[in-house]
Design an enzyme around this catalytic site. Structure first.
Site, PDB file in Angstrom:
ATOM      1  N   GLU A  60    -126.169 -28.776 -38.368  1.00  0.00           N
ATOM      2  CA  GLU A  60    -126.110 -27.485 -37.706  1.00  0.00           C
ATOM      3  C   GLU A  60    -125.170 -26.618 -38.545  1.00  0.00           C
ATOM      4  O   GLU A  60    -124.037 -27.022 -38.820  1.00  0.00           O
ATOM      5  CB  GLU A  60    -125.550 -27.638 -36.291  1.00  0.00           C
ATOM      6  CG  GLU A  60    -125.567 -26.320 -35.554  1.00  0.00           C
ATOM      7  CD  GLU A  60    -125.011 -26.410 -34.142  1.00  0.00           C
ATOM      8  OE1 GLU A  60    -124.767 -27.534 -33.653  1.00  0.00           O
ATOM      9  OE2 GLU A  60    -124.813 -25.336 -33.544  1.00  0.00           O
ATOM     10  N   ARG A 285    -121.259 -43.347 -35.632  1.00  0.00           N
ATOM     11  CA  ARG A 285    -120.577 -42.340 -36.430  1.00  0.00           C
ATOM     12  C   ARG A 285    -119.485 -42.965 -37.252  1.00  0.00           C
ATOM     13  O   ARG A 285    -118.885 -43.955 -36.849  1.00  0.00           O
ATOM     14  CB  ARG A 285    -119.826 -41.381 -35.500  1.00  0.00           C
ATOM     15  CG  ARG A 285    -120.641 -40.359 -34.948  1.00  0.00           C
ATOM     16  CD  ARG A 285    -119.858 -39.440 -34.038  1.00  0.00           C
ATOM     17  NE  ARG A 285    -120.820 -38.436 -33.718  1.00  0.00           N
ATOM     18  CZ  ARG A 285    -120.855 -37.234 -34.262  1.00  0.00           C
ATOM     19  NH1 ARG A 285    -119.906 -36.830 -35.031  1.00  0.00           N
ATOM     20  NH2 ARG A 285    -121.827 -36.411 -33.998  1.00  0.00           N
ATOM     21  N   LYS A 295    -116.434 -30.864 -36.057  1.00  0.00           N
ATOM     22  CA  LYS A 295    -116.374 -29.544 -36.674  1.00  0.00           C
ATOM     23  C   LYS A 295    -115.578 -28.576 -35.803  1.00  0.00           C
ATOM     24  O   LYS A 295    -114.903 -27.693 -36.313  1.00  0.00           O
ATOM     25  CB  LYS A 295    -117.781 -29.018 -36.908  1.00  0.00           C
ATOM     26  CG  LYS A 295    -118.417 -29.622 -38.144  1.00  0.00           C
ATOM     27  CD  LYS A 295    -119.789 -29.038 -38.398  1.00  0.00           C
ATOM     28  CE  LYS A 295    -120.796 -29.681 -37.482  1.00  0.00           C
ATOM     29  NZ  LYS A 295    -122.182 -29.320 -37.806  1.00  0.00           N
TER      30      LYS A 295
HETATM   31  P1  ATP Z   1    -119.531 -32.754 -35.465  1.00  0.00           P
HETATM   32  O1  ATP Z   1    -119.339 -33.576 -34.237  1.00  0.00           O
HETATM   33  O2  ATP Z   1    -118.630 -33.099 -36.579  1.00  0.00           O
HETATM   34  O3  ATP Z   1    -119.537 -31.295 -35.181  1.00  0.00           O
HETATM   35  P2  ATP Z   1    -122.341 -32.799 -35.453  1.00  0.00           P
HETATM   36  O4  ATP Z   1    -123.060 -34.024 -35.075  1.00  0.00           O
HETATM   37  O5  ATP Z   1    -122.320 -31.709 -34.466  1.00  0.00           O
HETATM   38  O6  ATP Z   1    -120.933 -33.187 -35.999  1.00  0.00           O
HETATM   39  P3  ATP Z   1    -124.349 -31.921 -37.204  1.00  0.00           P
HETATM   40  O7  ATP Z   1    -124.318 -30.771 -38.109  1.00  0.00           O
HETATM   41  O8  ATP Z   1    -125.241 -31.849 -36.032  1.00  0.00           O
HETATM   42  O9  ATP Z   1    -122.884 -32.208 -36.787  1.00  0.00           O
HETATM   43  O10 ATP Z   1    -124.624 -33.253 -38.013  1.00  0.00           O
HETATM   44  C1  ATP Z   1    -125.666 -33.415 -38.942  1.00  0.00           C
HETATM   45  C2  ATP Z   1    -125.978 -34.872 -39.048  1.00  0.00           C
HETATM   46  O11 ATP Z   1    -124.845 -35.591 -39.455  1.00  0.00           O
HETATM   47  C3  ATP Z   1    -126.415 -35.428 -37.717  1.00  0.00           C
HETATM   48  O12 ATP Z   1    -127.532 -36.251 -37.928  1.00  0.00           O
HETATM   49  C4  ATP Z   1    -125.231 -36.221 -37.262  1.00  0.00           C
HETATM   50  O13 ATP Z   1    -125.651 -37.294 -36.489  1.00  0.00           O
HETATM   51  C5  ATP Z   1    -124.600 -36.665 -38.584  1.00  0.00           C
HETATM   52  N1  ATP Z   1    -123.169 -36.861 -38.402  1.00  0.00           N
HETATM   53  C6  ATP Z   1    -122.269 -35.986 -37.925  1.00  0.00           C
HETATM   54  N2  ATP Z   1    -121.048 -36.532 -37.856  1.00  0.00           N
HETATM   55  C7  ATP Z   1    -121.171 -37.802 -38.330  1.00  0.00           C
HETATM   56  C8  ATP Z   1    -120.257 -38.889 -38.517  1.00  0.00           C
HETATM   57  N3  ATP Z   1    -118.971 -38.784 -38.214  1.00  0.00           N
HETATM   58  N4  ATP Z   1    -120.743 -40.043 -39.017  1.00  0.00           N
HETATM   59  C9  ATP Z   1    -122.034 -40.144 -39.340  1.00  0.00           C
HETATM   60  N5  ATP Z   1    -122.936 -39.177 -39.186  1.00  0.00           N
HETATM   61  C10 ATP Z   1    -122.523 -38.010 -38.687  1.00  0.00           C
HETATM   62 MG    MG Z   2    -124.798 -31.985 -33.797  1.00  0.00          MG
END
Ligand code: ATP
Ligand code: MG
Length: 711
Positions: A60, A285, A295
């Site tokens: 995102e 994660r 984020k």
């Molecule tokens: P955050 O919680 O850091 O804001 P998010 O899941 O909202 O992360 P996205 O931009 O939606 O961030 O993530 C893109 C991809 O990266 C998704 O498939 C998510 O599952 C993966 N991802 C995000 N954080 C992690 C992590 N700590 N470990 C592994 N994969 C991750």
């Molecule tokens: Mg997300």
């Protein structure tokens, strides 16, 4: 001086969005099999998805990528590449209020830097807004979606709780025609934000809250960074994600564990729409110690000025790590080593640093730099004489050759390399003592000059032995230490920044939703040294280039703050300094770092102490002798993480044929900091008994599974 560029790894050069040809592994896989790979292998064997493997990385664009995303990127692009498939980059841009072009650009730059390529498969959920709207209309027509006039807080109230079922909305049984009409008018902009929503008609009593008539569309009169003001209704993430996967022909939709409970909803949508069905696989994660990974929290640190920006070298963002001096190779190596698991856990930041050191140790040129200069005058060295001494660029790789370093009467050495009244175990320079200056001569301290006011030593006087040129004494004298130095007249001034972890607590985000994570910010995470001296060869160091400052660590030229002739260096990682380690351990715990034998009567501990140990059932899957080691056996132990832990165990005397251990259930200390040993990294410990009767590992009766907890 150095080229640490990465070779891009494409997930396939085919530019069509969907490839219908059969995709089988192009090469025998060398990386370990994890549970996701096993699933894909099974699917390929069963001929599912026409033998295709097509993944996607779906960020995102509401922030910069972090090391957790790197895990997901390596996994998605890595799997596609390994199986001859494709991986798309898809921006999940369904929330116009939080998303910005800046983030899109940074994400693309970071993925490329990490070494991956999506060719022309750069997609956006917003590309599909029209299609998603059609899907919504289809569901309304089928009587599977309805427009609800309840307000957000009422919807929440009607939703029920984990223990109580929800209530149907009074608008739930609107006729199809009325729903179609209202949805169209929602799109046309007739209603204000929040006036109505479109909901899926599933089951308000479902034990899975995600299935209690989730919202599909909301009204939001907001400009979108790609679609402008074309839309005033936007799909919810849950309605968009599965359908986007389906539209792109994704075969394996890999996501993190929190989406496990959403899977039934995605399935429901896809089934109701009767469209292609990717297989969703969830993994844990990555959590890294001493930092935060969401984020939202990272944005808070940026906005409130706790760091200088998303790319502050202390940040766990890819742009921060890059600026800090991390190489893409070391991050990919780290992602490979942590593997994928089904259970959340925390990885010690020490492992990331370890991967970096392994990489830079091979590649980073060595140079000399003095961070906290102390003047050293060689009384018997001729005034005005300068010798150009030959120095090795990289002892790990003689092919990198040598360079000249100027040596003269007045030098700088590291302040902490001299002590007027040295304690035991301090082997460096002190009054009367002789040490070696790297690549130069032996020098002996004959006098010191002190500041009258403070009593601090400001200058050390030495004599040198001309016969020791190059660093060896013809009479076989040994020097207890070798110090680095910079010639005072030739050294170039520089600013150097030293970093410590951003948080003092290993899990700052833990507890109460991590709300007070900022209470654990480390006030000492940044230290700036303004008076550093570098050897003159560094005057041409280009921004981003990486070096090992001998005895001090790995440093890289900052890409933002360096100016020609005024370099700023960031310390990427320290080298391990035995002295500092001893001092730290003694200060913090009063303990000596050497392992002490277990004495029969140990101090009592509490249950809490014991519960700090994460003991797990492990099954030995690989076992071999360690070449060159007398006592060690190398084991690959499965503790249910979807990968094998490498454990180096000192049990060879009892198990000279370690193959006999294959399949045995052993007791593993699973939360032990990975330990770097001479023969490699050990990622755990197996328990054994020893005494006069010999040595034997602790094993289990019964059918315990890898990863089962031992208590
Ligand atoms: P955050 O919680 O850091 O804001 P998010 O899941 O909202 O992360 P996205 O931009 O939606 O961030 O993530 C893109 C991809 O990266 C998704 O498939 C998510 O599952 C993966 N991802 C995000 N954080 C992690 C992590 N700590 N470990 C592994 N994969 C991750
Ligand atoms: Mg997300």
């Amino acid at each position: 001086m150095e080229t640490l560029e990465t070779s891009p790894m494409s997930s396939g050069s085919n530019s069509v969005q969907r490839r219908e040809s059969f995709a089988m592994p192009e090469k025998e896989s060398t990386s370990p099999v994890n549970f996701i790979k096993s699933i894909i292998l099974d699917d390929l064997k069963a001929g599912k998805y026409g033998g295709r493997v097509h993944t996607r990385f779906p960020p995102e664009p509401n922030g910069y990528l972090h090391i957790g995303h790197a895990k997901s990127i390596c996994l998605n692009f890595g799997l596609a590449s390994e199986f001859g498939g494709l991986c798309n980059l898809r921006f999940d841009d369904t929330n116009p209020t939080k998303e910005e072009i800046e983030y899109v650009e940074s994400i693309k730059a970071d993925v490329r830097w990490l070494g991956f390529d999506w060719d022309d498969r750069e997609f956006y959920a917003s590309d599909y807004f029209e299609k998603l709207y059609e899907f919504a209309v289809t569901l309304v027509r089928k009587g599977k979606a309805y427009v609800d006039d309840l307000k957000a807080d009422q919807i929440r109230e009607y939703r029920g709780t984990l223990t109580e079922p929800g209530k149907d909305s009074p608008y739930r049984n609107r006729r199809v025609q009325e729903n179609l009409d209202l949805l169209e008018r929602m799109r046309a902009g007739e209603f204000p934000d929040g006036a109505r929503v479109l909901r899926a008609k599933i089951d308000m009593a479902s034990p899975n809250l995600n299935l209690r008539d989730p919202v599909m569309y909301r009204i939001l009169h907001a400009e979108h960074h790609r679609t402008g003001d074309r839309w005033c209704i936007y799909p919810m993430y849950d309605f968009a994600h599965g359908q986007c996967d389906s539209i792109e022909g994704i075969t394996h939709s890999i996501c993190t564990l929190e989406f496990e409970d959403h899977r039934p909803l995605y399935d429901w949508f896809l089934d109701a729409l009767e469209i292609d069905h990717p297989r969703q696989i969830e993994f844990a994660r990555l959590n890294l110690s001493h930092t935060v990974m969401s984020k939202r929290k990272l944005l808070e640190l940026v906005r409130e000025g706790h760091v200088t920006g998303w790319n502050d070298p202390r940040m766990p963002t890819l742009s921060g790590l890059r600026r800090r001096g991390y190489t893409p190779e070391s991050i990919r190596d780290f992602c490979e080593r942590i593997g994928v698991a089904k259970r959340d856990s925390m990885v010690d930041a020490a492992l990331l640093e370890h991967c970096l050191r392994e990489d830079l140790n091979r590649r980073a040129p060595r140079v000399m730099a003095v961070l906290r200069p102390l003047r050293l005058v060689i009384d018997n060295y001729p005034d005005g004489q300068v010798e150009e001494l030959e120095a090795l660029n990289n002892p790990e790789n003689p092919a990198e050759g040598t360079r000249k370093v100027p040596f003269s009467k007045i030098l700088y050495i590291e302040e902490e390399d001299f002590m007027e009244a040295p304690p035991k175990k301090f082997y460096r320079l002190a009054p009367g003592r002789e040490v070696r200056l790297r690549y130069a001569y032996f020098v002996r301290c004959v006098d010191v000059v002190k500041d009258d006011a403070t009593g601090r030593v400001v200058e050390v006087h030495c004599t040198y032995d001309p016969d020791t040129k190059g660093g060896d004494s013809p009479d076989g004298r040994k020097a207890p230490a070798t110090l680095h130095w910079v010639s005072a007249d030739h050294g170039i001034p520089a600013r150097v920044r030293l970093y410590e972890p951003l948080f003092t607590k290993a899990d700052p985000g833990e507890g109460e939703g991590g709300a007070d994570f900022k209470a654990h910010l480390n006030p000492l995470s940044l230290q700036t040294l303004n008076e550093c001296k570098l050897e003159p060869s560094l005057s041409h160091a280009s921004p981003g280039s990486r070096y090992q400052f001998e005895r001090l660590g790995y440093f890289c030229v900052d890409t933002e703050d360096s100016r020609p002739g005024k370099p700023v260096f960031n310390r990427t990682a320290g080298l391990r300094d035995e002295w500092a380690k001893i001092r730290r351990t003694v200060q913090h715990t009063g303990a000596v770092p050497e392992q002490k034998p277990i004495t029969p009567v140990e101090k009592e501990i509490t249950v809490e102490d014991f519960s700090k140990l994460d003991l797990r059932v492990g099954v030995v899957r690989e076992a071999s002798l360690v070449e060159g080691a007398e006592k060690l056996v190398k084991l690959g132990v499965d503790i249910g993480e979807g990968r094998l832990r490498k454990v180096l165990a000192g049990i060879r005397s009892a198990y000279p044929e370690p193959e006999k251990l294959l399949g045995r259930r052993v007791m593993v200390v699973a939360n032990l900091k990975p330990r770097k040993m001479k023969f490699g990294l050990s990622e755990g410990m197996i328990l054994a008994g020893s005494g006069k009767g010999g040595l034997g590992i602790a094993t289990f009766d019964g059918d315990l599974l890898p990863g089962d907890k031992v208590s």
